[in-house]
Write an enzyme that holds these catalytic residues in place. Structure first.
Site, PDB file in Angstrom:
ATOM      1  N   ARG A   1      16.943  10.382  -3.808  1.00 12.80           N
ATOM      2  CA  ARG A   1      17.520  10.227  -2.468  1.00 12.80           C
ATOM      3  C   ARG A   1      18.258   8.900  -2.268  1.00 12.80           C
ATOM      4  O   ARG A   1      19.163   8.824  -1.434  1.00 12.80           O
ATOM      5  CB  ARG A   1      16.418  10.373  -1.406  1.00 12.80           C
ATOM      6  CG  ARG A   1      15.975  11.810  -1.239  1.00 12.80           C
ATOM      7  CD  ARG A   1      14.845  11.953  -0.263  1.00 12.80           C
ATOM      8  NE  ARG A   1      14.694  13.347   0.133  1.00 12.80           N
ATOM      9  CZ  ARG A   1      13.660  13.817   0.833  1.00 12.80           C
ATOM     10  NH1 ARG A   1      12.702  13.001   1.217  1.00 12.80           N
ATOM     11  NH2 ARG A   1      13.592  15.082   1.150  1.00 12.80           N
TER      12      ARG A   1
ATOM     13  N   HIS B   1      17.011  19.362   1.950  1.00 11.35           N
ATOM     14  CA  HIS B   1      17.094  19.650   3.377  1.00 11.35           C
ATOM     15  C   HIS B   1      17.368  18.417   4.223  1.00 11.35           C
ATOM     16  O   HIS B   1      18.131  18.447   5.175  1.00 11.35           O
ATOM     17  CB  HIS B   1      15.798  20.327   3.827  1.00 11.35           C
ATOM     18  CG  HIS B   1      14.548  19.563   3.469  1.00 11.35           C
ATOM     19  ND1 HIS B   1      13.491  19.435   4.299  1.00 11.35           N
ATOM     20  CD2 HIS B   1      14.208  18.849   2.360  1.00 11.35           C
ATOM     21  CE1 HIS B   1      12.550  18.712   3.721  1.00 11.35           C
ATOM     22  NE2 HIS B   1      12.961  18.347   2.541  1.00 11.35           N
ATOM     23  N   ARG B   2      16.744  17.292   3.857  1.00 13.34           N
ATOM     24  CA  ARG B   2      16.879  16.113   4.717  1.00 13.34           C
ATOM     25  C   ARG B   2      18.293  15.530   4.652  1.00 13.34           C
ATOM     26  O   ARG B   2      18.786  14.969   5.625  1.00 13.34           O
ATOM     27  CB  ARG B   2      15.844  15.053   4.371  1.00 13.34           C
ATOM     28  CG  ARG B   2      14.440  15.571   4.524  1.00 13.34           C
ATOM     29  CD  ARG B   2      13.414  14.539   4.894  1.00 13.34           C
ATOM     30  NE  ARG B   2      12.132  15.219   4.980  1.00 13.34           N
ATOM     31  CZ  ARG B   2      11.744  15.971   6.010  1.00 13.34           C
ATOM     32  NH1 ARG B   2      12.517  16.105   7.066  1.00 13.34           N
ATOM     33  NH2 ARG B   2      10.586  16.580   5.984  1.00 13.34           N
TER      34      ARG B   2
ATOM     35  N   ARG C   1      10.038  16.764 -10.999  1.00 10.05           N
ATOM     36  CA  ARG C   1       9.235  15.891 -10.125  1.00 10.05           C
ATOM     37  C   ARG C   1       7.880  15.653 -10.783  1.00 10.05           C
ATOM     38  O   ARG C   1       7.171  16.580 -11.147  1.00 10.05           O
ATOM     39  CB  ARG C   1       9.082  16.534  -8.742  1.00 10.05           C
ATOM     40  CG  ARG C   1      10.417  16.703  -8.047  1.00 10.05           C
ATOM     41  CD  ARG C   1      10.291  17.439  -6.736  1.00 10.05           C
ATOM     42  NE  ARG C   1       9.538  16.674  -5.740  1.00 10.05           N
ATOM     43  CZ  ARG C   1       9.228  17.152  -4.540  1.00 10.05           C
ATOM     44  NH1 ARG C   1       9.595  18.374  -4.202  1.00 10.05           N
ATOM     45  NH2 ARG C   1       8.540  16.418  -3.690  1.00 10.05           N
TER      46      ARG C   1
ATOM     47  N   GLU D   1      13.035  15.440  -3.351  1.00  9.91           N
ATOM     48  CA  GLU D   1      13.817  16.631  -3.632  1.00  9.91           C
ATOM     49  C   GLU D   1      14.997  16.331  -4.559  1.00  9.91           C
ATOM     50  O   GLU D   1      15.442  17.168  -5.334  1.00  9.91           O
ATOM     51  CB  GLU D   1      14.316  17.261  -2.334  1.00  9.91           C
ATOM     52  CG  GLU D   1      13.287  18.127  -1.623  1.00  9.91           C
ATOM     53  CD  GLU D   1      12.225  17.347  -0.865  1.00  9.91           C
ATOM     54  OE1 GLU D   1      12.088  16.117  -1.082  1.00  9.91           O
ATOM     55  OE2 GLU D   1      11.510  17.980  -0.064  1.00  9.91           O
TER      56      GLU D   1
ATOM     57  N   ASP E   1       8.955  26.200   2.072  1.00 12.94           N
ATOM     58  CA  ASP E   1       7.777  25.556   1.490  1.00 12.94           C
ATOM     59  C   ASP E   1       6.467  26.216   1.923  1.00 12.94           C
ATOM     60  O   ASP E   1       5.509  26.264   1.154  1.00 12.94           O
ATOM     61  CB  ASP E   1       7.744  24.063   1.859  1.00 12.94           C
ATOM     62  CG  ASP E   1       8.649  23.257   0.940  1.00 12.94           C
ATOM     63  OD1 ASP E   1       9.455  23.875   0.217  1.00 12.94           O
ATOM     64  OD2 ASP E   1       8.545  22.021   0.938  1.00 12.94           O
TER      65      ASP E   1
ATOM     66  N   LYS F   1      14.074  24.672   3.747  1.00  9.65           N
ATOM     67  CA  LYS F   1      12.833  24.134   3.175  1.00  9.65           C
ATOM     68  C   LYS F   1      11.833  23.774   4.274  1.00  9.65           C
ATOM     69  O   LYS F   1      10.633  23.996   4.125  1.00  9.65           O
ATOM     70  CB  LYS F   1      13.145  22.898   2.331  1.00  9.65           C
ATOM     71  CG  LYS F   1      11.990  22.395   1.510  1.00  9.65           C
ATOM     72  CD  LYS F   1      12.491  21.329   0.554  1.00  9.65           C
ATOM     73  CE  LYS F   1      11.549  21.116  -0.624  1.00  9.65           C
ATOM     74  NZ  LYS F   1      10.231  20.677  -0.295  1.00  9.65           N
TER      75      LYS F   1
END
Ligand code: DC
Length: 668
Positions: A363, A404-405, A131, A360, A55, A430
């Site tokens: 979620r 990523h999370r 998004r 992203e 990012d 990311k």
């Protein structure tokens, strides 16, 4: 240390504990805001400890494309700004999946193109194009900005353009919605000072403002750059007339609070009373809202102590306490709570998280689907998720949705006593490219739970090549046990120890000062990687490796390579003696003729001239010595898979071995 490159999956063994120190990467939110402000303002700003990730890289690339100066590395970046004057009037910017780049750059370039003339296209990865950005565009268009959607209405990619000289309509308050993403307000706050020299500008938030703490970061950093926003209640923000960005000279980026959440959770789950996880780079006084994750973790039982610039975390209550929590203020870190909930004493409910659906990935849906794979029950709603504790865990392959999370928080599920496979683990790039390396440096597992693949076989069968390819594909550590015997031989040659002096050779082997680092080997502080491959060293290694006490002296050192997440070990007795419990044992062979041919090619390419016949005779003599010695002779373990690679390419051998490995894994 194992390095997780571009691999399709990473298997984490059941984890049993955690202790040690982690240095956090810089905050993503702060880094990208600071980089943009430094790029827009006058003069040069030194940005220390910025995050180096996907990012921030797209932000830096965009700034360079716009004519900003960028020098140095993430430890210390020097950014020279454009002083609010466009240097480049036509550019296509690729912004990956970085919302923190797409939104504020859209606002800044829209204002600059309208007033100074220019044409900019902003695009990203497919997910970026899903998004929403409509609320920001709807706030900018009434000012006179020309913004066209190039794909779907309301979403990137888009084009901002203008002929220049147009006056912006800034007298009325600018209205922006705050209930989908706070980044729209942040984008306006960061960009509008560009046009506030001769008038004040008011922004009014319509609807409830979510993720407020991120707006606080924006205001805090604007102040560092000389812009003091007047706040009227929680919904009205005024940029004073005459505002102009002023570089703070030097600015330090604090560690990423969202990234800290994984290690806070790790401490709460894995660090018993006598040990702790120390997290450096952030303190309880952090400006990032996600530092409030500490309160949530404490509510679940974590024992967190704040010290200047660091946190120390231990397990407090166990099992953890179930919680019901409004997570509006910590939307990113809250995902970590959903995994901590697996270890709680009842169902945990995270509410007010509708924004998860436009991150992203969706979620809420993603977390629910992946948590269920582990065997728990999850209820999801439009803006909440409820997770039951995990009573009957199942090994699971976690889909990460390029998020990523998800990859990071599910690594913590490995404490449930089952292995967890993280698919596409590199998506952590990311925000935290070295996440898994940092995790594996502080997490441990019961030795017998750490998977081992052994690759044994005769000299020049290609064991080393196969083993290192397997280790690279799996993100595992690598043990080239031959290099230990070679190092002992080299040290003996250097010290003039006779090949028959078993006692001194064993003492030497037991006290080798060896360092391994990404294929580089150091002995007594000097690099010996190439020296070890010399024929004279190999010949002595072959002789001293027949001595029982030398083998014994190297045994413990070889075992110590078995570390999380796993090991690929190659040699002669890896499957028979050192790791008899290895989950996969490959015995690699090739005809003597083929092996002599391969070694010949290798030596020729390095400029040595030897005859194939001599090489073959030498190989056969070594094989005979390795197979006939009384301790740990070279032979296939009874449960080994035989692989004759005389007529196979390296890639084909790797595929065969990986196929055997997959069959032994519990992920289906
Ligand atoms: O694999 P290599 O050629 O680097 O090994 C050097 C010598 O060490 C080889 O002649 C046999 C010995 N060796 C051994 O006896 N046991 C091992 N596990 C690895 C190597």
């Amino acid at each position: 240390m194992a390095v997780v490159f571009d691999i399709p999956f990473l298997d984490i063994p059941p984890l049993a504990g955690a202790a040690g120190t982690v240095r956090l990467p810089g905050s993503k939110s702060i880094s990208n805001r600071v980089l943009l402000l430094a790029g827009l303002c006058r003069g040069t700003t030194q940005v220390c400890d910025a995050l180096d990730s996907d990012d921030t890289r797209v932000m830096l690339t965009a700034l360079r494309a716009l004519g900003c100066g960028v020098e140095g590395d993430s430890r210390s970046l020097r950014v020279t700004g454009i002083d609010g004057r466009l240097q480049v009037r036509d550019a296509k910017l690729f912004l990956g999946n970085a919302g923190t780049a797409m939104r504020p750059l859209t606002a800044a370039l829209a204002l600059l193109a309208t007033t100074q003339g220019g044409r900019f296209e902003l695009a990203g990865l497919p997910r970026m194009h899903e998004r929403p950005i409509g609320d920001l565009v709807d706030a900018l268009r009434p000012l006179g900005c020309s913004i066209d959607y190039l794909g779907s209405e309301g979403y990137p990619p888009l084009r901002v353009s203008g002929d220049g000289g147009a006056r912006l309509t800034l007298d009325a308050p600018i209205r922006v919605r705050g209930d989908v993403s706070s980044q729209f307000l942040t984008a306006l706050l960061l960009a509008l000072p560009l046009v506030a020299r001769d008038r004040s500008i008011t922004i009014e938030v319509a609807g409830e403002l979510i993720s407020r703490p991120y707006v606080e970061i924006t205001l805090n950093l604007l102040a560092r750059f000389g812009i003091d926003i007047d706040r009227e209640g929680g919904q009205r923000f005024v940029i004073p007339r005459g505002s102009a960005y002023r570089s703070p000279g030097t600015i330090h980026v604090e560690g990423d609070a969202s990234s800290a959440s994984y290690f806070i959770a790790l401490g709460a789950i894995g660090a018993d009373r006598s040990r702790c996880i120390r997290i450096e780079g952030i303190g309880l006084d952090a400006v990032q809202g996600d530092i409030r994750f500490v309160d949530a973790a404490r509510a679940m039982g974590a024992d967190v102590v704040g010290t200047p610039g660091a946190l120390e975390v231990r397990r407090g209550a166990w099992p953890l306490h179930a919680i019901t929590l409004d997570c509006n203020a910590i939307p990113d870190a809250a995902m970590t709570l959903a995994v901590m909930a697996l270890y709680a004493d009842g169902p945990s409910r995270l509410t007010n998280i509708a924004s998860w659906r436009v991150k992203e990935t969706d979620r809420i849906a993603a977390m629910a689907a992946e948590l269920r794979k582990l065997g728990t029950t999850v209820v999801e709603g439009p803006d909440f998720i409820e997770v039951q504790p995990l009573t009957h865990p199942r090994p699971a392959a976690i889909h990460t949705y390029d998020d990523h999370r998800i990859a990071m928080c599910f690594s913590l599920a490995a404490f449930a006593g089952v292995p967890v496979r993280i698919l596409d683990p590199r998506c952590v790039g990311k925000t935290y490219p070295d996440y898994f390396e940092a995790l594996f440096a502080v997490a441990d597992a019961h030795r017998s739970d750490i998977p081992v693949i052994t690759v044994d076989g005769p000299t020049a069968s290609g064991k080393g090549t196969l083993a290192s390819a397997l280790a690279a594909r799996l993100g595992y550590h690598l043990l080239d046990s031959g290099s230990l015997y070679r190092a002992a031989a080299l040290a003996a040659l250097q010290r003039g120890i006779a090949e028959a002096d078993e006692t001194r050779l064993a003492q030497l082997a037991g006290s080798l000062a060896l360092q391994f680092d990404c294929g580089r080997i150091e002995l007594d502080g000097s690099e010996v990687t190439d020296l070890l491959r010399r024929e004279s060293v190999g010949a002595l290694a072959s002789k001293i490796s027949a001595l029982p006490s030398v083998r014994q002296a190297l045994h413990g050192l070889q075992l110590s390579f078995r570390r999380v997440p796993g090991l690929v070990a190659d040699g002669r007795d890896m499957g028979t003696v050192v790791f008899p419990d290895a989950q996969l044992k490959v015995f690699l062979t090739a005809s003597a003729a083929k092996r002599a041919e391969r070694r010949h090619k290798q030596l020729i390419s390095k400029g040595f001239s030897v005859s194939i016949a001599a090489l073959r005779a030498d190989l056969e003599a070594r094989d005979a010595r390795d197979m006939n010695r009384c301790v740990a002779p070279l032979k296939a373990a009874e449960d080994a898979q035989l692989l004759d690679n005389s007529d196979l390419s390296i890639e084909a051998s790797v595929e065969v071995a990986l196929g055997w490995w997959q069959q032994r894994r519990p992920f289906g």
